[in-house]
Enzyme design. Sequence first.
Site, PDB file in Angstrom:
ATOM      1  N   LYS A 163     130.523   3.288   1.422  1.00 13.56           N
ATOM      2  CA  LYS A 163     129.950   1.994   1.030  1.00 13.56           C
ATOM      3  C   LYS A 163     128.889   2.184  -0.057  1.00 13.56           C
ATOM      4  O   LYS A 163     128.908   1.506  -1.079  1.00 13.56           O
ATOM      5  CB  LYS A 163     129.320   1.286   2.253  1.00 13.56           C
ATOM      6  CG  LYS A 163     130.264   1.051   3.400  1.00 13.56           C
ATOM      7  CD  LYS A 163     129.594   0.338   4.571  1.00 13.56           C
ATOM      8  CE  LYS A 163     128.467   1.095   5.234  1.00 13.56           C
ATOM      9  NZ  LYS A 163     128.869   2.341   5.925  1.00 13.56           N
TER      10      LYS A 163
ATOM     11  N   ARG B 204     126.257  -6.527  10.125  1.00 12.26           N
ATOM     12  CA  ARG B 204     126.796  -5.528  11.046  1.00 12.26           C
ATOM     13  C   ARG B 204     127.001  -6.078  12.443  1.00 12.26           C
ATOM     14  O   ARG B 204     127.478  -5.365  13.321  1.00 12.26           O
ATOM     15  CB  ARG B 204     125.807  -4.382  11.153  1.00 12.26           C
ATOM     16  CG  ARG B 204     126.194  -3.141  10.384  1.00 12.26           C
ATOM     17  CD  ARG B 204     124.980  -2.236  10.446  1.00 12.26           C
ATOM     18  NE  ARG B 204     125.259  -0.864  10.363  1.00 12.26           N
ATOM     19  CZ  ARG B 204     125.032  -0.139   9.272  1.00 12.26           C
ATOM     20  NH1 ARG B 204     124.640  -0.696   8.159  1.00 12.26           N
ATOM     21  NH2 ARG B 204     125.208   1.149   9.313  1.00 12.26           N
TER      22      ARG B 204
ATOM     23  N   ARG C 180     126.465  15.398   2.950  1.00 13.84           N
ATOM     24  CA  ARG C 180     125.860  14.454   1.992  1.00 13.84           C
ATOM     25  C   ARG C 180     124.419  14.827   1.629  1.00 13.84           C
ATOM     26  O   ARG C 180     123.642  15.237   2.473  1.00 13.84           O
ATOM     27  CB  ARG C 180     125.849  13.063   2.624  1.00 13.84           C
ATOM     28  CG  ARG C 180     125.033  12.065   1.844  1.00 13.84           C
ATOM     29  CD  ARG C 180     125.235  10.677   2.307  1.00 13.84           C
ATOM     30  NE  ARG C 180     124.900  10.464   3.711  1.00 13.84           N
ATOM     31  CZ  ARG C 180     125.098   9.318   4.338  1.00 13.84           C
ATOM     32  NH1 ARG C 180     125.647   8.306   3.705  1.00 13.84           N
ATOM     33  NH2 ARG C 180     124.774   9.193   5.600  1.00 13.84           N
TER      34      ARG C 180
ATOM     35  N   ARG D 296     119.389  12.961   4.842  1.00 19.46           N
ATOM     36  CA  ARG D 296     118.876  11.949   5.769  1.00 19.46           C
ATOM     37  C   ARG D 296     118.673  12.505   7.183  1.00 19.46           C
ATOM     38  O   ARG D 296     119.471  13.309   7.657  1.00 19.46           O
ATOM     39  CB  ARG D 296     119.846  10.769   5.841  1.00 19.46           C
ATOM     40  CG  ARG D 296     119.510   9.699   4.830  1.00 19.46           C
ATOM     41  CD  ARG D 296     120.554   8.661   4.683  1.00 19.46           C
ATOM     42  NE  ARG D 296     121.082   8.086   5.904  1.00 19.46           N
ATOM     43  CZ  ARG D 296     122.008   7.145   5.932  1.00 19.46           C
ATOM     44  NH1 ARG D 296     122.488   6.664   4.796  1.00 19.46           N
ATOM     45  NH2 ARG D 296     122.462   6.672   7.059  1.00 19.46           N
TER      46      ARG D 296
ATOM     47  N   ARG E  59     126.391   6.447  15.749  1.00 17.89           N
ATOM     48  CA  ARG E  59     126.570   5.444  14.676  1.00 17.89           C
ATOM     49  C   ARG E  59     128.019   4.952  14.628  1.00 17.89           C
ATOM     50  O   ARG E  59     128.277   3.766  14.430  1.00 17.89           O
ATOM     51  CB  ARG E  59     126.132   6.029  13.323  1.00 17.89           C
ATOM     52  CG  ARG E  59     124.613   6.098  13.193  1.00 17.89           C
ATOM     53  CD  ARG E  59     124.128   7.106  12.163  1.00 17.89           C
ATOM     54  NE  ARG E  59     124.626   6.858  10.832  1.00 17.89           N
ATOM     55  CZ  ARG E  59     124.586   7.769   9.853  1.00 17.89           C
ATOM     56  NH1 ARG E  59     124.088   8.974  10.074  1.00 17.89           N
ATOM     57  NH2 ARG E  59     125.043   7.470   8.668  1.00 17.89           N
TER      58      ARG E  59
HETATM   59  P1  AP5 Z   1     128.423   7.213   1.444  1.00 17.15           P
HETATM   60  O1  AP5 Z   1     128.831   6.402   0.268  1.00 17.15           O
HETATM   61  O2  AP5 Z   1     127.001   7.687   1.503  1.00 17.15           O
HETATM   62  O3  AP5 Z   1     128.853   6.472   2.789  1.00 17.15           O
HETATM   63  P2  AP5 Z   1     128.292   5.148   3.463  1.00 17.15           P
HETATM   64  O4  AP5 Z   1     129.439   4.347   3.916  1.00 17.15           O
HETATM   65  O5  AP5 Z   1     127.278   4.483   2.570  1.00 17.15           O
HETATM   66  O6  AP5 Z   1     127.618   5.814   4.720  1.00 17.15           O
HETATM   67  P3  AP5 Z   1     126.213   5.625   5.402  1.00 17.15           P
HETATM   68  O7  AP5 Z   1     126.015   6.807   6.290  1.00 17.15           O
HETATM   69  O8  AP5 Z   1     125.125   5.347   4.401  1.00 17.15           O
HETATM   70  O9  AP5 Z   1     126.474   4.365   6.229  1.00 17.15           O
HETATM   71  P4  AP5 Z   1     125.746   3.903   7.458  1.00 17.15           P
HETATM   72  O10 AP5 Z   1     126.371   2.605   7.615  1.00 17.15           O
HETATM   73  O11 AP5 Z   1     125.760   4.786   8.656  1.00 17.15           O
HETATM   74  O12 AP5 Z   1     124.204   3.997   6.994  1.00 17.15           O
HETATM   75  P5  AP5 Z   1     123.127   2.886   6.650  1.00 17.15           P
HETATM   76  O13 AP5 Z   1     122.150   3.475   5.734  1.00 17.15           O
HETATM   77  O14 AP5 Z   1     123.779   1.598   6.296  1.00 17.15           O
HETATM   78  O15 AP5 Z   1     129.405   8.476   1.529  1.00 17.15           O
HETATM   79  C1  AP5 Z   1     129.155   9.524   2.476  1.00 17.15           C
HETATM   80  C2  AP5 Z   1     129.433  10.883   1.789  1.00 17.15           C
HETATM   81  O16 AP5 Z   1     130.832  10.988   1.520  1.00 17.15           O
HETATM   82  C3  AP5 Z   1     128.716  11.040   0.444  1.00 17.15           C
HETATM   83  O17 AP5 Z   1     128.254  12.366   0.321  1.00 17.15           O
HETATM   84  C4  AP5 Z   1     129.806  10.747  -0.617  1.00 17.15           C
HETATM   85  O18 AP5 Z   1     129.618  11.507  -1.793  1.00 17.15           O
HETATM   86  C5  AP5 Z   1     131.083  11.158   0.128  1.00 17.15           C
HETATM   87  N1  AP5 Z   1     132.214  10.273  -0.203  1.00 17.15           N
HETATM   88  C6  AP5 Z   1     132.193   8.923  -0.389  1.00 17.15           C
HETATM   89  N2  AP5 Z   1     133.456   8.463  -0.636  1.00 17.15           N
HETATM   90  C7  AP5 Z   1     134.276   9.548  -0.582  1.00 17.15           C
HETATM   91  C8  AP5 Z   1     135.680   9.726  -0.744  1.00 17.15           C
HETATM   92  N3  AP5 Z   1     136.496   8.696  -1.033  1.00 17.15           N
HETATM   93  N4  AP5 Z   1     136.181  10.986  -0.603  1.00 17.15           N
HETATM   94  C9  AP5 Z   1     135.363  12.045  -0.319  1.00 17.15           C
HETATM   95  N5  AP5 Z   1     134.015  11.934  -0.165  1.00 17.15           N
HETATM   96  C10 AP5 Z   1     133.477  10.701  -0.288  1.00 17.15           C
HETATM   97  O19 AP5 Z   1     122.461   2.650   8.085  1.00 17.15           O
HETATM   98  C11 AP5 Z   1     121.630   3.641   8.685  1.00 17.15           C
HETATM   99  C12 AP5 Z   1     121.007   3.065   9.958  1.00 17.15           C
HETATM  100  O20 AP5 Z   1     120.167   1.940   9.615  1.00 17.15           O
HETATM  101  C13 AP5 Z   1     121.996   2.508  10.986  1.00 17.15           C
HETATM  102  O21 AP5 Z   1     122.483   3.535  11.847  1.00 17.15           O
HETATM  103  C14 AP5 Z   1     121.120   1.475  11.720  1.00 17.15           C
HETATM  104  O22 AP5 Z   1     120.251   2.090  12.632  1.00 17.15           O
HETATM  105  C15 AP5 Z   1     120.274   0.893  10.588  1.00 17.15           C
HETATM  106  N6  AP5 Z   1     120.883  -0.298   9.944  1.00 17.15           N
HETATM  107  C16 AP5 Z   1     121.266  -0.406   8.632  1.00 17.15           C
HETATM  108  N7  AP5 Z   1     121.754  -1.638   8.392  1.00 17.15           N
HETATM  109  C17 AP5 Z   1     121.697  -2.321   9.565  1.00 17.15           C
HETATM  110  C18 AP5 Z   1     122.086  -3.628   9.958  1.00 17.15           C
HETATM  111  N8  AP5 Z   1     122.628  -4.501   9.093  1.00 17.15           N
HETATM  112  N9  AP5 Z   1     121.900  -3.988  11.261  1.00 17.15           N
HETATM  113  C19 AP5 Z   1     121.335  -3.136  12.138  1.00 17.15           C
HETATM  114  N10 AP5 Z   1     120.947  -1.874  11.847  1.00 17.15           N
HETATM  115  C20 AP5 Z   1     121.126  -1.470  10.554  1.00 17.15           C
END
Ligand code: AP5
Length: 230
Positions: free
Chosen positions: A25, A100, A139, A173, A184
């Site tokens: 994402k 979410r 990552r 992270r 997660r």
């Molecule tokens: P990346 O693009 O970083 O993946 P992502 O989907 O953004 O993953 P996240 O871990 O950031 O998502 P998340 O939803 O757990 O975290 P968030 O910060 O939202 O890609 C990952 C890796 O793979 C990278 O190294 C990239 O280079 C590689 N890659 C990408 N595409 C690829 C491909 N096609 N092929 C190969 N490699 C690839 O949330 C963190 C925490 O915050 C949550 O756990 C929760 O506690 C809280 N939170 C955030 N938003 C909310 C909400 N709306 N409600 C409640 N809690 C929330």
Amino acid sequence: MPEAGVDTRTKPAVLILLGPPGAGKGTQARMLEDRFGLVQLSTGDLLRAAVKAGTEAGKKARAVMEAGELVSDEIVLEVLRDRMQEPDVSRGVILDGFPRTTGQAEALDALLADQGQSIGAAISIEVDDDAMVRRISGRYTCAACGEGYHDEFKQPARAGICDKCGGTEFTRRADDNAETVAARLAAYHAQTAPLIAYYEAQGVLERVDGMGPIDAIATELGAIVERATA
Ligand code: AP5
């Protein structure tokens, strides 16, 4: 046929990227931001900034994030509403990691209705759970500009130097460890995956295979953005 890389949008976009941790994402949101001039709104980034700044919302969110659980709708909506007040948002937004829960999706619908806006597309990036642990554990991010990299899949062109800003410091992270990733993923399947049906019922759902190469997925997403905003 528009020239590659040319922004042909005629109205501001509200796009949602849905998908489990590691689906890509953030990677794809930043590419869409660069290509279309949209603004990436990542609730994960906003919450991490609140934790770092030590705000009340950040203090409440910290332990929940470290456990890999979802932060309460109330706190998430508070940080998002503050960010939505800023003027750049009028260019159109890519919501990365929001909504979410069904409660957050309903709150977003109400907010957009108030502003006379609607969702252009909710894009579900579909991936295998097993691959996600590998993606997340490799990552890392440029400490200066936030550009994302991966030990195996996406390294800077010159080792140790960010392609985007030339920075030389990188961070990993706190919640990118195997135990938290499992929590997660469980939270995603229990609380977020039901939104796929929610947006399908609204007629705005698009599904994208997230297991292919990053650039191929970006091309597919770009076509969806053009269709959704034409
Ligand atoms: P990346 O693009 O970083 O993946 P992502 O989907 O953004 O993953 P996240 O871990 O950031 O998502 P998340 O939803 O757990 O975290 P968030 O910060 O939202 O890609 C990952 C890796 O793979 C990278 O190294 C990239 O280079 C590689 N890659 C990408 N595409 C690829 C491909 N096609 N092929 C190969 N490699 C690839 O949330 C963190 C925490 O915050 C949550 O756990 C929760 O506690 C809280 N939170 C955030 N938003 C909310 C909400 N709306 N409600 C409640 N809690 C929330």
